[in-house]
Design a protein around this motif. Structure first.
Motif, PDB file in Angstrom:
ATOM      1  N   ALA A 191     -11.154   9.161  -4.827  1.00  0.00           N
ATOM      2  CA  ALA A 191     -11.080   9.601  -3.433  1.00  0.00           C
ATOM      3  C   ALA A 191      -9.688   9.357  -2.850  1.00  0.00           C
ATOM      4  N   ASP A 192      -9.327  10.198  -1.884  1.00  0.00           N
ATOM      5  CA  ASP A 192      -8.065  10.060  -1.172  1.00  0.00           C
ATOM      6  C   ASP A 192      -7.978   8.671  -0.542  1.00  0.00           C
ATOM      7  N   GLY A 193      -6.774   8.155  -0.449  1.00  0.00           N
ATOM      8  CA  GLY A 193      -6.536   6.859   0.173  1.00  0.00           C
ATOM      9  C   GLY A 193      -5.256   6.263  -0.362  1.00  0.00           C
ATOM     10  N   LEU A 194      -4.990   5.051   0.038  1.00  0.00           N
ATOM     11  CA  LEU A 194      -3.807   4.357  -0.429  1.00  0.00           C
ATOM     12  C   LEU A 194      -4.144   3.508  -1.647  1.00  0.00           C
ATOM     13  N   LEU A 195      -3.149   3.308  -2.507  1.00  0.00           N
ATOM     14  CA  LEU A 195      -3.272   2.385  -3.625  1.00  0.00           C
ATOM     15  C   LEU A 195      -2.379   1.190  -3.352  1.00  0.00           C
ATOM     16  N   ARG A 220       1.027  11.400   2.173  1.00  0.00           N
ATOM     17  CA  ARG A 220       0.588  11.770   3.531  1.00  0.00           C
ATOM     18  C   ARG A 220      -0.470  12.872   3.473  1.00  0.00           C
ATOM     19  N   GLY A 275       0.846   5.776  -0.791  1.00  0.00           N
ATOM     20  CA  GLY A 275       0.091   6.992  -1.060  1.00  0.00           C
ATOM     21  C   GLY A 275       0.801   8.197  -0.498  1.00  0.00           C
ATOM     22  N   GLU A 291      -3.678  14.796   2.553  1.00  0.00           N
ATOM     23  CA  GLU A 291      -5.030  14.373   2.184  1.00  0.00           C
ATOM     24  C   GLU A 291      -5.470  15.152   0.958  1.00  0.00           C
ATOM     25  N   SER A 303      -6.899   0.401  -6.706  1.00  0.00           N
ATOM     26  CA  SER A 303      -7.620   1.130  -5.656  1.00  0.00           C
ATOM     27  C   SER A 303      -8.065   0.145  -4.584  1.00  0.00           C
ATOM     28  N   GLN A 304      -8.529   0.682  -3.467  1.00  0.00           N
ATOM     29  CA  GLN A 304      -8.965  -0.163  -2.356  1.00  0.00           C
ATOM     30  C   GLN A 304     -10.200  -0.992  -2.704  1.00  0.00           C
ATOM     31  N   ASP A 305     -10.975  -0.573  -3.720  1.00  0.00           N
ATOM     32  CA  ASP A 305     -12.157  -1.357  -4.119  1.00  0.00           C
ATOM     33  C   ASP A 305     -11.833  -2.381  -5.212  1.00  0.00           C
ATOM     34  N   TRP A 323       0.849  -1.183   0.000  1.00  0.00           N
ATOM     35  CA  TRP A 323       0.000   0.000   0.000  1.00  0.00           C
ATOM     36  C   TRP A 323       0.888   1.236   0.000  1.00  0.00           C
TER      37      TRP A 323
END
Length: 139
Positions: free
Chosen positions: A93-97, A46, A44, A48, A119-121, A42
């Motif tokens: 959307a913001d988040g980790l890949l 820091r 990304g 946001e 992506s997380q999904d 993971w």
């Protein structure tokens, strides 16, 4: 690892690492003379903010090089060529890949690396192909 620092023995990380998050999930230990080159996890920023084209471009080249687990010791690995194929509409959307980077060929001081960012999904966000140089590599 939850911090921005990646562990490379006896080396200070490049300054951009302080602005990033890396959480290792794939690949053998660095400089372990592994049979294959695979790294990732993971990653990304820091900060946001939505994940846009510029962010994906940075993330595609941010993880340490995939051939490093195959080596005996650190070898600087500048990027010679990087191609990124964007596979999902951006921004997201913001988040980790989730990044996975593989190396199959190291020859005459050069290496190739194929990468994927998810992506997380579970959506494939981008694929990358890199040609890099291994300076003074010990395989």
């Amino acid at each position: 690892m939850a911090t921005g620092r990646r562990t490379v023995p006896d080396q200070l990380p490049p300054p951009f690492v302080e602005r990033m998050v890396f959480q290792h999930r794939f690949g053998p230990p660095l400089f372990s003379c592994a049979e294959h080159g695979e790294v990732g996890g993971w990653l990304g920023l820091r900060e946001e903010r939505p994940i846009d084209i510029a962010t994906v471009a940075v993330l595609a080249d941010a993880w340490f090089p995939a051939p490093w687990p195959r080596l005996r010791a650190l070898a600087p690995a500048p990027t010679i060529d990087l191609t990124i194929h964007f596979r999902a509409p951006l921004p997201i959307a913001d988040g980790l890949l989730l990044g996975r980077f593989r190396n199959r060929v190291v020859r005459d001081g050069f290496f190739e690396e194929d990468g994927e960012l998810w992506s997380q999904d579970g959506t494939l966000v981008a694929q990358s192909r890199q040609l890099g140089l291994l300076i003074g590599a010990e395989v």
